[in-house]
Design a protein around this motif. Structure first.
Motif, PDB file in Angstrom:
ATOM      1  N   LEU A 178       0.718  -4.118   1.997  1.00  0.00           N
ATOM      2  CA  LEU A 178      -0.013  -3.185   2.427  1.00  0.00           C
ATOM      3  C   LEU A 178      -1.243  -2.998   1.213  1.00  0.00           C
ATOM      4  O   LEU A 178      -0.969  -2.721   0.273  1.00  0.00           O
ATOM      5  CB  LEU A 178       0.524  -1.673   2.584  1.00  0.00           C
ATOM      6  CG  LEU A 178       1.979  -1.744   3.463  1.00  0.00           C
ATOM      7  CD1 LEU A 178       2.782  -0.355   3.354  1.00  0.00           C
ATOM      8  CD2 LEU A 178       1.325  -1.983   4.823  1.00  0.00           C
ATOM      9  N   PHE A 179      -2.615  -3.370   1.711  1.00  0.00           N
ATOM     10  CA  PHE A 179      -3.503  -3.661   0.761  1.00  0.00           C
ATOM     11  C   PHE A 179      -4.918  -2.926   1.303  1.00  0.00           C
ATOM     12  O   PHE A 179      -5.910  -2.898   0.499  1.00  0.00           O
ATOM     13  CB  PHE A 179      -3.786  -4.997   0.337  1.00  0.00           C
ATOM     14  CG  PHE A 179      -3.732  -5.896   1.779  1.00  0.00           C
ATOM     15  CD1 PHE A 179      -4.941  -5.992   2.689  1.00  0.00           C
ATOM     16  CD2 PHE A 179      -2.702  -6.782   2.026  1.00  0.00           C
ATOM     17  CE1 PHE A 179      -4.814  -6.580   3.800  1.00  0.00           C
ATOM     18  CE2 PHE A 179      -2.514  -7.402   3.357  1.00  0.00           C
ATOM     19  CZ  PHE A 179      -3.710  -7.323   3.948  1.00  0.00           C
ATOM     20  N   MET A 180      -4.946  -2.408   2.452  1.00  0.00           N
ATOM     21  CA  MET A 180      -6.261  -1.861   3.046  1.00  0.00           C
ATOM     22  C   MET A 180      -5.980  -0.393   2.576  1.00  0.00           C
ATOM     23  O   MET A 180      -5.223   0.458   2.151  1.00  0.00           O
ATOM     24  CB  MET A 180      -6.133  -1.866   4.677  1.00  0.00           C
ATOM     25  CG  MET A 180      -6.429  -3.289   4.842  1.00  0.00           C
ATOM     26  SD  MET A 180      -7.875  -4.354   4.241  1.00  0.00           S
ATOM     27  CE  MET A 180      -9.042  -3.565   5.527  1.00  0.00           C
ATOM     28  N   PRO A 181      -7.236   0.336   2.652  1.00  0.00           N
ATOM     29  CA  PRO A 181      -7.526   1.700   2.198  1.00  0.00           C
ATOM     30  C   PRO A 181      -6.702   2.658   2.930  1.00  0.00           C
ATOM     31  O   PRO A 181      -6.210   3.769   2.323  1.00  0.00           O
ATOM     32  CB  PRO A 181      -8.957   2.224   2.377  1.00  0.00           C
ATOM     33  CG  PRO A 181      -9.491   0.928   2.144  1.00  0.00           C
ATOM     34  CD  PRO A 181      -8.792  -0.274   3.007  1.00  0.00           C
ATOM     35  N   THR A 182      -6.480   2.520   4.279  1.00  0.00           N
ATOM     36  CA  THR A 182      -5.768   3.321   4.947  1.00  0.00           C
ATOM     37  C   THR A 182      -4.629   2.736   5.867  1.00  0.00           C
ATOM     38  O   THR A 182      -4.774   1.254   6.100  1.00  0.00           O
ATOM     39  CB  THR A 182      -6.577   4.414   6.089  1.00  0.00           C
ATOM     40  OG1 THR A 182      -7.147   3.297   7.194  1.00  0.00           O
ATOM     41  CG2 THR A 182      -7.451   4.909   5.294  1.00  0.00           C
ATOM     42  N   HIS A 204      -0.591   3.494  -0.363  1.00  0.00           N
ATOM     43  CA  HIS A 204       0.107   3.556  -1.635  1.00  0.00           C
ATOM     44  C   HIS A 204       0.628   4.933  -2.028  1.00  0.00           C
ATOM     45  O   HIS A 204       1.164   5.071  -3.028  1.00  0.00           O
ATOM     46  CB  HIS A 204      -0.880   2.961  -2.825  1.00  0.00           C
ATOM     47  CG  HIS A 204      -2.038   3.567  -2.788  1.00  0.00           C
ATOM     48  ND1 HIS A 204      -2.969   3.036  -2.004  1.00  0.00           N
ATOM     49  CD2 HIS A 204      -2.806   4.358  -3.470  1.00  0.00           C
ATOM     50  CE1 HIS A 204      -4.369   3.621  -2.221  1.00  0.00           C
ATOM     51  NE2 HIS A 204      -3.962   4.619  -3.381  1.00  0.00           N
ATOM     52  N   HIS A 205       0.096   5.939  -0.985  1.00  0.00           N
ATOM     53  CA  HIS A 205       0.743   7.129  -1.075  1.00  0.00           C
ATOM     54  C   HIS A 205       2.075   7.324  -0.364  1.00  0.00           C
ATOM     55  O   HIS A 205       2.516   8.475  -0.493  1.00  0.00           O
ATOM     56  CB  HIS A 205      -0.305   8.208  -0.766  1.00  0.00           C
ATOM     57  CG  HIS A 205      -1.368   8.308  -1.777  1.00  0.00           C
ATOM     58  ND1 HIS A 205      -2.295   9.107  -1.589  1.00  0.00           N
ATOM     59  CD2 HIS A 205      -1.556   7.915  -2.865  1.00  0.00           C
ATOM     60  CE1 HIS A 205      -3.139   9.449  -2.682  1.00  0.00           C
ATOM     61  NE2 HIS A 205      -2.790   8.340  -3.440  1.00  0.00           N
ATOM     62  N   CYS A 244      -4.433  -2.955  11.537  1.00  0.00           N
ATOM     63  CA  CYS A 244      -5.635  -3.363  12.354  1.00  0.00           C
ATOM     64  C   CYS A 244      -6.227  -4.719  11.832  1.00  0.00           C
ATOM     65  O   CYS A 244      -6.567  -5.646  12.292  1.00  0.00           O
ATOM     66  CB  CYS A 244      -6.781  -2.368  12.371  1.00  0.00           C
ATOM     67  SG  CYS A 244      -6.672  -1.238  13.674  1.00  0.00           S
ATOM     68  N   PHE A 245      -5.678  -4.867  10.505  1.00  0.00           N
ATOM     69  CA  PHE A 245      -6.074  -6.277   9.863  1.00  0.00           C
ATOM     70  C   PHE A 245      -5.824  -7.463  10.363  1.00  0.00           C
ATOM     71  O   PHE A 245      -6.638  -8.211  10.660  1.00  0.00           O
ATOM     72  CB  PHE A 245      -5.422  -6.171   8.377  1.00  0.00           C
ATOM     73  CG  PHE A 245      -5.871  -7.227   7.673  1.00  0.00           C
ATOM     74  CD1 PHE A 245      -7.101  -7.227   6.560  1.00  0.00           C
ATOM     75  CD2 PHE A 245      -5.043  -8.470   7.443  1.00  0.00           C
ATOM     76  CE1 PHE A 245      -7.429  -8.416   5.838  1.00  0.00           C
ATOM     77  CE2 PHE A 245      -5.602  -9.356   6.661  1.00  0.00           C
ATOM     78  CZ  PHE A 245      -6.860  -9.413   5.821  1.00  0.00           C
ATOM     79  N   GLU A 281      -6.119   1.026   9.037  1.00  0.00           N
ATOM     80  CA  GLU A 281      -6.911  -0.466   8.861  1.00  0.00           C
ATOM     81  C   GLU A 281      -5.962  -1.296   8.321  1.00  0.00           C
ATOM     82  O   GLU A 281      -6.416  -2.655   8.681  1.00  0.00           O
ATOM     83  CB  GLU A 281      -7.881   0.167   7.422  1.00  0.00           C
ATOM     84  CG  GLU A 281      -9.108   0.776   7.998  1.00  0.00           C
ATOM     85  CD  GLU A 281      -9.918   1.155   6.812  1.00  0.00           C
ATOM     86  OE1 GLU A 281     -10.772   0.397   6.472  1.00  0.00           O
ATOM     87  OE2 GLU A 281      -9.692   2.260   6.032  1.00  0.00           O
ATOM     88  N   ASP A 282      -4.770  -1.114   7.741  1.00  0.00           N
ATOM     89  CA  ASP A 282      -4.101  -2.142   7.405  1.00  0.00           C
ATOM     90  C   ASP A 282      -3.472  -2.793   8.574  1.00  0.00           C
ATOM     91  O   ASP A 282      -3.110  -3.964   8.933  1.00  0.00           O
ATOM     92  CB  ASP A 282      -2.855  -1.581   6.307  1.00  0.00           C
ATOM     93  CG  ASP A 282      -2.516  -2.486   5.391  1.00  0.00           C
ATOM     94  OD1 ASP A 282      -2.263  -3.549   5.586  1.00  0.00           O
ATOM     95  OD2 ASP A 282      -2.457  -1.940   4.067  1.00  0.00           O
TER      96      ASP A 282
END
Lengths: 241, 257
Positions: free
Chosen positions: A90-94, A135-136, A100-101, A97-98
């Motif tokens: 998991l590396f996208m801001p939300t 990351h939360h 959808c990557f 978005e992750d």
């Protein structure tokens, strides 16, 4: 014809460490294979060969076709790879978005990708996390979202590395139930033999870069001598008779 | 508390400022910062007008005053140094001399300093309110929507996520070190710190490799895909235009006066 067939696969890391020394195994369409073995047996390395991230010597065939002959995008859409540590996945801001990557990389229009991502998040019980930062999330939530990132690419095969590691008992049960309900062909690498017993039809033991045994899960996981010979132990539910 | 929990701490409050579209907030904040920084030294009351605007926004946002103050403290060394240097600038003429608590100051220099310090403080306050009332993810999307290259916003996103993760990891290493007793002597302490730093760097490289693999496994081919954002609500766009116009009008009237 097996969906996945690996024949005499060898691989060494650039520093010379041999990770695979002649692996041969097969996975049939719609079945689940548990890949078990002690630490350093080569399980994660083998998984990275299945969608063409690593290339060794020997044959890896998916749907009868050598992986090197597959267009990379088609291969990665067919084989969904779930990594051991969801923080690496998991590396996208939300979360949205992750998820959808992958679909966006497959060429889907943003609205279509968003729709597919929300449907998948809903299916893994994580729709309410869509706007959260990955990351939360708690470890269990991260696992479910990481699974969603792969499912959103609609793969035919799920290749999963240690899906329940570091989860509490409740989170572990949730992930096992989730995986049990998925129709895809699955290859699951794990030390958790109880989970492998619950999810897999077949088991392959990997030891020192080879597969000394592959067979029905209930049969192999009940063979105490075989498991001990390869650094493993009977799953709790099969102990004491 | 983990390091990454410090990001977006107050970004989820239910205030009207928080609810605004991030692009609208970004445009308004940028306009205000440009106007603040362009304020002529001879127009200090203009800064007072902008300060009033910012204080009203701060009150509406519900962000804790203590949290805002802590972020403004970063300017303190600059302000203190400048203030200390002020008595060393001699007045250019008698009319320029200004007596303050028995110290003779240059009036011109003091006004320049008040203006520069005030502008910096207000610009920082505007940035603090923007970042405090907007999640980092929404802010990155807004920056991308306003034309900043996707690669740059993606890299910034990675930096936010993984610097925090690295901070957490460093914290865990420090705890592990402390739990194994006190290291005595500066030399030994430095050696331990150096080896911890080396371990952190090695882990960072390994993690970067694993993330790259995860990206490739999901079809990454060197170009970050982007979800196009929905349109900002029309009422918010109108409000943003009105806000920017008000800032411009205040500036124009102030400069002309």
């Amino acid at each position: 014809m097996s969906l996945i067939a690996i024949d005499d696969l060898h691989f060494a890391w650039p520093d010379g460490t041999r990770a695979l020394s002649g692996v041969s195994l097969t996975v049939e369409d719609g079945r689940s294979l548990g890949l078990i073995g002690r630490n350093g047996a080569g399980k994660s390395t083998l998984l990275l060969h299945l969608n063409g991230i690593l290339h060794g010597w020997g044959a890896v065939r998916v749907q009868g076709r050598p992986v090197e002959d597959w267009p990379a995008d088609d291969l990665r859409a067919t084989i969904g790879l779930l990594f051991e540590d969801p923080e690496d996945q998991l590396f996208m801001p939300t979360v949205l978005e992750d998820v959808c990557f992958g679909p966006l990389n497959q060429g889907l229009a943003p609205d279509e990708a968003r729709g597919r991502a929300m449907a998948v998040l809903d299916s893994v019980g994580a729709a309410e996390l869509a706007d959260r930062a990955p990351h939360h999330l708690s470890a269990g939530q991260m696992r479910r979202v990481a699974l969603a990132t792969v499912l959103a690419m609609q793969p035919r095969v799920l290749v999963i590395d240690e899906p329940v590691m570091a989860l509490d008992p409740e989170g572990r049960e949730e992930v096992i139930a989730l995986l049990a309900g998925l129709p895809q062909t699955k290859i699951i690498a794990s030390h958790d033999l109880e989970m492998v017993l619950a999810l897999c039809d077949e088991v392959a033991i990997l030891d020192a870069g080879r597969v000394p045994a592959q067979g029905p899960a209930r049969e192999l996981l009940a063979d105490d001598a075989l498991l001990r010979a390869h650094g493993l132990r009977l799953p709790p539910s099969l102990r004491n008779g | 508390m983990l390091a990454h929990d410090l990001l977006d701490t107050w970004a989820h409050l239910p205030s009207p400022v928080h609810r605004l579209d991030a692009r609208v907030k970004l445009v308004c904040a940028t306009a205000l910062v440009v106007a603040i920084l362009a304020t002529p030294v001879a127009r200090p009351w203009l800064l007072a007008a902008y300060a009033a605007m910012l204080l009203a926004i701060a009150a509406a946002s519900g962000l804790p005053a203590g949290w805002i103050a802590k972020r403004l403290v970063i300017l303190a060394p600059f302000l203190v140094l400048g203030t200390i240097a002020l008595p060393f600038v001699p007045p250019t003429e008698t009319a320029d001399a200004w007596q303050l608590a028995g110290i003779e100051l240059s009036r011109g220099a003091a006004l320049v300093w008040l203006s520069v310090g005030g502008r910096c403080l207000l610009a920082l306050l505007a940035a603090t309110l923007l970042t405090g009332a907007t999640t980092s993810a929404a802010l990155l999307r807004a920056v991308g929507a306003l034309g900043v290259p996707r690669t740059l916003t993606a890299l910034t996103g990675f930096a936010i996520t993984y610097l925090a993760a690295l901070g957490d990891e460093a914290g865990r290493m420090m705890t592990a070190r402390r739990s194994r007793g006190r290291v005595r002597g500066l030399g030994r302490n430095l050696r331990v710190a150096a080896s911890m730093l080396a371990t952190l760097m090695a882990r960072t490289v390994e993690r970067a490799e694993r993330i790259a693999l995860a990206m490739v496994a999901r079809g990454y081919r060197g170009r970050m895909p982007a979800l196009t954002s929905e349109r900002a609500p029309a009422a918010e766009v109108v409000a943003a235009v009105a806000f920017v116009a008000a800032v411009a009008a205040v500036f124009w009237l102030g400069v002309r006066a």
